[in-house]
Design an enzyme around this catalytic site. Sequence first.
Site, PDB file in Angstrom:
ATOM      1  N   SER A  21       0.815  -1.216   0.000  1.00 17.74           N
ATOM      2  CA  SER A  21       0.000   0.000   0.000  1.00 17.74           C
ATOM      3  C   SER A  21       0.847   1.263   0.000  1.00 17.74           C
ATOM      4  CB  SER A  21      -0.947  -0.007   1.213  1.00 17.74           C
ATOM      5  OG  SER A  21      -1.921  -1.027   1.057  1.00 17.74           O
ATOM      6  N   SER A 159     -12.341   2.239   0.470  1.00 16.42           N
ATOM      7  CA  SER A 159     -11.649   3.482   0.872  1.00 16.42           C
ATOM      8  C   SER A 159     -10.744   3.974  -0.251  1.00 16.42           C
ATOM      9  CB  SER A 159     -10.797   3.224   2.119  1.00 16.42           C
ATOM     10  OG  SER A 159      -9.668   2.414   1.781  1.00 16.42           O
ATOM     11  N   GLN A 160     -10.444   3.084  -1.203  1.00 15.59           N
ATOM     12  CA  GLN A 160      -9.542   3.475  -2.288  1.00 15.59           C
ATOM     13  C   GLN A 160     -10.134   4.595  -3.142  1.00 15.59           C
ATOM     14  OE1 GLN A 160      -8.489  -0.064  -4.473  1.00 15.59           O
ATOM     15  NE2 GLN A 160      -7.698  -1.073  -2.657  1.00 15.59           N
ATOM     16  N   SER A 186     -12.518   0.313   5.873  1.00 13.78           N
ATOM     17  CA  SER A 186     -11.054   0.331   5.692  1.00 13.78           C
ATOM     18  C   SER A 186     -10.442   1.686   6.029  1.00 13.78           C
ATOM     19  CB  SER A 186     -10.726  -0.037   4.224  1.00 13.78           C
ATOM     20  OG  SER A 186     -11.306  -1.265   3.878  1.00 13.78           O
ATOM     21  N   ASP A 302      -8.257  -7.061   4.889  1.00 11.74           N
ATOM     22  CA  ASP A 302      -7.223  -8.003   4.453  1.00 11.74           C
ATOM     23  C   ASP A 302      -6.788  -8.945   5.566  1.00 11.74           C
ATOM     24  OD1 ASP A 302      -5.481  -5.809   2.071  1.00 11.74           O
ATOM     25  OD2 ASP A 302      -7.484  -6.708   2.089  1.00 11.74           O
ATOM     26  N   LYS A 329     -12.886  -7.855  -3.433  1.00 11.71           N
ATOM     27  CA  LYS A 329     -11.431  -7.935  -3.622  1.00 11.71           C
ATOM     28  C   LYS A 329     -11.114  -8.752  -4.873  1.00 11.71           C
ATOM     29  CE  LYS A 329     -11.101  -5.796   0.295  1.00 11.71           C
ATOM     30  NZ  LYS A 329     -10.899  -4.356   0.310  1.00 11.71           N
ATOM     31  N   ARG A 374      -3.877 -13.612  -1.464  1.00 13.59           N
ATOM     32  CA  ARG A 374      -3.994 -13.711  -0.005  1.00 13.59           C
ATOM     33  C   ARG A 374      -4.626 -15.038   0.401  1.00 13.59           C
ATOM     34  NH1 ARG A 374      -1.982  -9.250   2.087  1.00 13.59           N
ATOM     35  NH2 ARG A 374      -2.333  -7.496   0.685  1.00 13.59           N
TER      36      ARG A 374
HETATM   37  O1  LIG Z   1      -5.729   1.591  -0.085  1.00 11.13           O
HETATM   38  C1  LIG Z   1      -5.136   0.483  -0.052  1.00 11.13           C
HETATM   39  O2  LIG Z   1      -3.898   0.366  -0.160  1.00 11.13           O
HETATM   40  C2  LIG Z   1      -5.946  -0.747   0.178  1.00 11.13           C
HETATM   41  C3  LIG Z   1      -7.213  -0.625   0.690  1.00 11.13           C
HETATM   42  C4  LIG Z   1      -8.073  -1.771   1.020  1.00 11.13           C
HETATM   43  O3  LIG Z   1      -9.101  -1.860   0.083  1.00 11.13           O
HETATM   44  P1  LIG Z   1     -10.587  -1.248   0.371  1.00 11.13           P
HETATM   45  O4  LIG Z   1     -10.415   0.172   0.831  1.00 11.13           O
HETATM   46  O5  LIG Z   1     -11.245  -1.363  -0.962  1.00 11.13           O
HETATM   47  O6  LIG Z   1     -11.217  -2.100   1.444  1.00 11.13           O
HETATM   48  C5  LIG Z   1      -7.300  -3.096   1.032  1.00 11.13           C
HETATM   49  O7  LIG Z   1      -8.219  -4.205   0.965  1.00 11.13           O
HETATM   50  C6  LIG Z   1      -6.331  -3.182  -0.104  1.00 11.13           C
HETATM   51  O8  LIG Z   1      -5.592  -4.402  -0.007  1.00 11.13           O
HETATM   52  C7  LIG Z   1      -5.342  -2.033  -0.115  1.00 11.13           C
HETATM   53  C1  LIG Z   2      -7.358  -6.297  -2.315  1.00 14.54           C
HETATM   54  C2  LIG Z   2      -6.031  -6.141  -2.322  1.00 14.54           C
HETATM   55  O1  LIG Z   2      -5.364  -5.166  -3.055  1.00 14.54           O
HETATM   56  P1  LIG Z   2      -6.010  -4.315  -4.246  1.00 14.54           P
HETATM   57  O2  LIG Z   2      -7.343  -3.749  -3.762  1.00 14.54           O
HETATM   58  O3  LIG Z   2      -4.988  -3.234  -4.500  1.00 14.54           O
HETATM   59  O4  LIG Z   2      -6.189  -5.210  -5.429  1.00 14.54           O
HETATM   60  C3  LIG Z   2      -5.139  -7.007  -1.508  1.00 14.54           C
HETATM   61  O5  LIG Z   2      -3.902  -6.790  -1.571  1.00 14.54           O
HETATM   62  O6  LIG Z   2      -5.652  -7.903  -0.805  1.00 14.54           O
END
Ligand SMILES: O=C(O)C1=C[C@@H](OP(=O)(O)O)[C@@H](O)[C@H](O)C1
Ligand SMILES: C=C(OP(=O)(O)O)C(=O)O
Length: 418
Positions: A21, A159-160, A186, A302, A329, A374
């Site tokens: 991340s 949250s992305q 998240s 995660d 995911k 994962r």
């Molecule tokens: O911002 C990031 O680096 C991430 C946010 C998370 O996703 P979500 O915000 O969609 O839950 C996580 O599951 C992902 O592995 C990495």
């Molecule tokens: C969901 C994951 O990453 P991303 O959302 O970047 O694909 C992860 O690393 O489990």
Amino acid sequence: MKCVIERSRLSGEICCPASKSYTHRAIFLASLADGPSTIANVLASADTDATVAACRSLGAEIEQDGDVLRVTPRGLRPADIDAANSGTTIRIASAVSALAEGTSTLTGDESLRRRPMQPLLDALGTMGARCSSREGRPPVTVTGRIAGGHIDIPGNISSQFISALMISAPMTRSGVTISIQGDLVSKPYLEATISAMRRFGVVVHTVIPFRRYAVAPQAYRPASFTVPSDSSSLALLLAAAVLAGEKMKIRVAFGDLPQGDESFIDILEVLGVRVDVGEDVISVDAPGVLAGGRFDLGNTPDLLPPLAILSARCSAPLEIVNVGHARFKETDRIAVLASQLAKAGIGAVQGQDSLTLTPGALGGAHLDPHSDHRLFMAFCILAMAIDDCTVEDPESVRISYPSFIEDMRGLGAKLSLT
Ligand SMILES: O=C(O)C1=C[C@@H](OP(=O)(O)O)[C@@H](O)[C@H](O)C1
Ligand SMILES: C=C(OP(=O)(O)O)C(=O)O
């Protein structure tokens, strides 16, 4: 290809991989700065490779020397981006590409093309971009450039979306205010974004935490950034230490950047595991039988794979709640865990946003992670405690932890590929 795993006992020292991340964030932010930056201890993985390729296409010059990247922005331009399997890459790249005059296209592999994008595209549209998608999913097109303004966005999917908007916000003419509708999932990843932005000289004003933010027009400054250890990969290594470890030590370097998945340590202690956290090394002392309990993973989706496999050692049900976003995911992780753990003798009942696991008579099984990295790693770790298992898709580790199989073998794991 598949992985054949026998009961294993792990001992020795292992180095936790660098954070995926924070590697993503540092590369995007450095690509927007007004001069060259250096990023040390980057994670080398398929997902982070996708971010390097995306940022090069968007106009940054990126040179690699071992685990150090030197990033020199050369002016943003529209691009055709293939984010492969990386959700973080396509979300952040979509918002960054909206800063360029012209049209960018963004796509990914079959898994990524199933993942939601529409709330982010709607928000970019509110700020002046023209976006298209295929039923709200990749491939998408984004035509910039965004001017900024006020956006409302749901917080219940990813949250992305908010991290992506926040990263592009200071580069708009008028700045951006973000209002998050409903409870944000998240949350720690948004804190990671804000902390990383601060390292590159940009200040995010938190009006109401996880509800309302304001980002004024600002310039990203060049930085020298060191990526910390990955707390999500640490959780998998800790699960391995609990289920199969004898004298296993995990070397870490976390620094002061926030990561929500460090809370796996607290979860282990609730389950009855003693966790020794030193300055740069972690070890566990796990009882033969763990307690069960109810765990809310709303902030840390995660952690679902490493926590779920611990049910094999629990004396009471493991109830995991508030984790519906784990269905978006690489796979629908709730559904895949339920179906696959049941094969190994673990009772699994899924709710819309929950998974309840009840320990049963464990037995060898053929486990299919559906190419989810994962899940592959979690199933391999479970298999070390069960014996006589095979797990599909070993190549999936390239996504976040390419050396996983070698690292496990180095600790004594009996893993073979056929
Ligand atoms: O911002 C990031 O680096 C991430 C946010 C998370 O996703 P979500 O915000 O969609 O839950 C996580 O599951 C992902 O592995 C990495
Ligand atoms: C969901 C994951 O990453 P991303 O959302 O970047 O694909 C992860 O690393 O489990």
